[in-house]
Design an enzyme around this catalytic site. Structure first.
Site, PDB file in Angstrom:
ATOM      1  N   ASP A  53     107.647  55.912  53.525  1.00  0.00           N
ATOM      2  CA  ASP A  53     106.941  56.671  52.494  1.00  0.00           C
ATOM      3  C   ASP A  53     106.369  55.662  51.521  1.00  0.00           C
ATOM      4  O   ASP A  53     107.124  54.993  50.804  1.00  0.00           O
ATOM      5  CB  ASP A  53     107.911  57.619  51.790  1.00  0.00           C
ATOM      6  CG  ASP A  53     107.259  58.435  50.680  1.00  0.00           C
ATOM      7  OD1 ASP A  53     106.096  58.141  50.320  1.00  0.00           O
ATOM      8  OD2 ASP A  53     107.915  59.360  50.166  1.00  0.00           O
ATOM      9  N   TYR A 152      89.609  59.922  43.876  1.00  0.00           N
ATOM     10  CA  TYR A 152      89.586  59.278  45.185  1.00  0.00           C
ATOM     11  C   TYR A 152      88.707  58.030  45.147  1.00  0.00           C
ATOM     12  O   TYR A 152      89.105  56.952  45.592  1.00  0.00           O
ATOM     13  CB  TYR A 152      89.058  60.258  46.233  1.00  0.00           C
ATOM     14  CG  TYR A 152      88.950  59.674  47.618  1.00  0.00           C
ATOM     15  CD1 TYR A 152      90.093  59.524  48.406  1.00  0.00           C
ATOM     16  CD2 TYR A 152      87.718  59.281  48.140  1.00  0.00           C
ATOM     17  CE1 TYR A 152      90.001  58.989  49.689  1.00  0.00           C
ATOM     18  CE2 TYR A 152      87.624  58.751  49.408  1.00  0.00           C
ATOM     19  CZ  TYR A 152      88.762  58.608  50.182  1.00  0.00           C
ATOM     20  OH  TYR A 152      88.674  58.067  51.442  1.00  0.00           O
ATOM     21  N   LYS A 156      89.929  54.122  45.646  1.00  0.00           N
ATOM     22  CA  LYS A 156      89.440  53.285  46.741  1.00  0.00           C
ATOM     23  C   LYS A 156      88.741  52.022  46.220  1.00  0.00           C
ATOM     24  O   LYS A 156      88.781  50.977  46.876  1.00  0.00           O
ATOM     25  CB  LYS A 156      88.518  54.091  47.657  1.00  0.00           C
ATOM     26  CG  LYS A 156      89.248  55.156  48.465  1.00  0.00           C
ATOM     27  CD  LYS A 156      90.369  54.550  49.313  1.00  0.00           C
ATOM     28  CE  LYS A 156      91.035  55.569  50.213  1.00  0.00           C
ATOM     29  NZ  LYS A 156      92.099  54.986  51.050  1.00  0.00           N
TER      30      LYS A 156
END
Length: 228
Positions: A53, A152, A156
């Site tokens: 994880d 997002y 990134k």
């Protein structure tokens, strides 16, 4: 035998990346949180499952300890695990996104570095996105210019910068980031279109196996280097 670890490897691009590496003769460790699904995928691919994880330090440490005990080194790390939250940005969503997409890359990479340094040709591929490229996001002709996914995209951009900084700090390891292409996966189910995960995974596998295609310290899509 070349030893590889792929995070988030039980579905989508991660699964197909693991499959592609197995087909090339790699010994692949499928990193996944769900033991049932992880063992199922590993058996299907002829790979090995390791509980991992990326948001849990103890889980990451245990996963790399398992690889070390079995192999003594790691030749390839693919940082694939990631999430896409399209909801209205807020603190909890931001923390969750960055913990997975950015801090997760740091957790796994830092834990893997001692094993990577033992490899004669160590490589780290981080599945990033052109959505995190300032160039693509400010070029009207690019689809990223019209994309509205602030958490997002920002995560990134950070993942790509981590690639660049690691490449400078670790000259003995090849670090490269990849834009795999817009893909139809569970993560993008709320968005129309996208190509098959197998096709996008091919870009990741090529980056992992072809240093000339994806030199250290670069962001690449299937056509080659992308501007940051």
């Amino acid at each position: 035998m070349t030893v590889a670890l792929v995070t988030g490897a039980t579905r989508g691009i991660g699964l197909e990346t693991a499959r592609g590496l197995v087909e090339r003769g790699y010994r692949v460790y499928v990193g996944a949180r769900d033991p049932r699904r992880g063992e199922q995928v590993a058996a299907e691919l002829g790979a090995r499952w390791v509980g991992l994880d990326v948001t849990d330090d103890a889980s990451v440490a245990a996963a790399l300890a398992t690889v070390e005990a079995a192999e003594g080194r790691l030749d390839l790390l693919v940082n694939n695990a990631g999430i896409l939250d399209t909801g209205e940005p807020d603190g909890p969503r931001a923390l969750r996104t960055f913990d997975t997409n950015v801090v997760g890359v740091v957790r796994v990479t830092q834990a893997a570095l001692p094993l990577l340094r033992r490899s004669p040709q160590a490589t780290v591929v981080t599945v990033s996105s052109s959505a995190g490229s300032f160039w693509a996001s400010t070029t009207p002709e690019r689809v990223e210019f019209h994309l509205r996914a602030p958490l997002y995209s920002a995560s990134k951009a950070a993942a790509s910068m981590l690639t660049l900084q690691y490449a400078k700090a670790e000259p003995g390891v090849r670090f490269t980031a990849v834009e795999p292409g817009y893909t139809a996966t569970e993560m993008t189910a709320s968005m129309a279109g996208g190509r098959a995960p197998r096709d996008s995974a091919g870009v990741v596998v090529r980056a992992a196996t072809d240093p000339e295609f994806a030199p250290t310290g670069t962001l690449n899509d299937e056509d080659g280097a992308l501007a940051w």
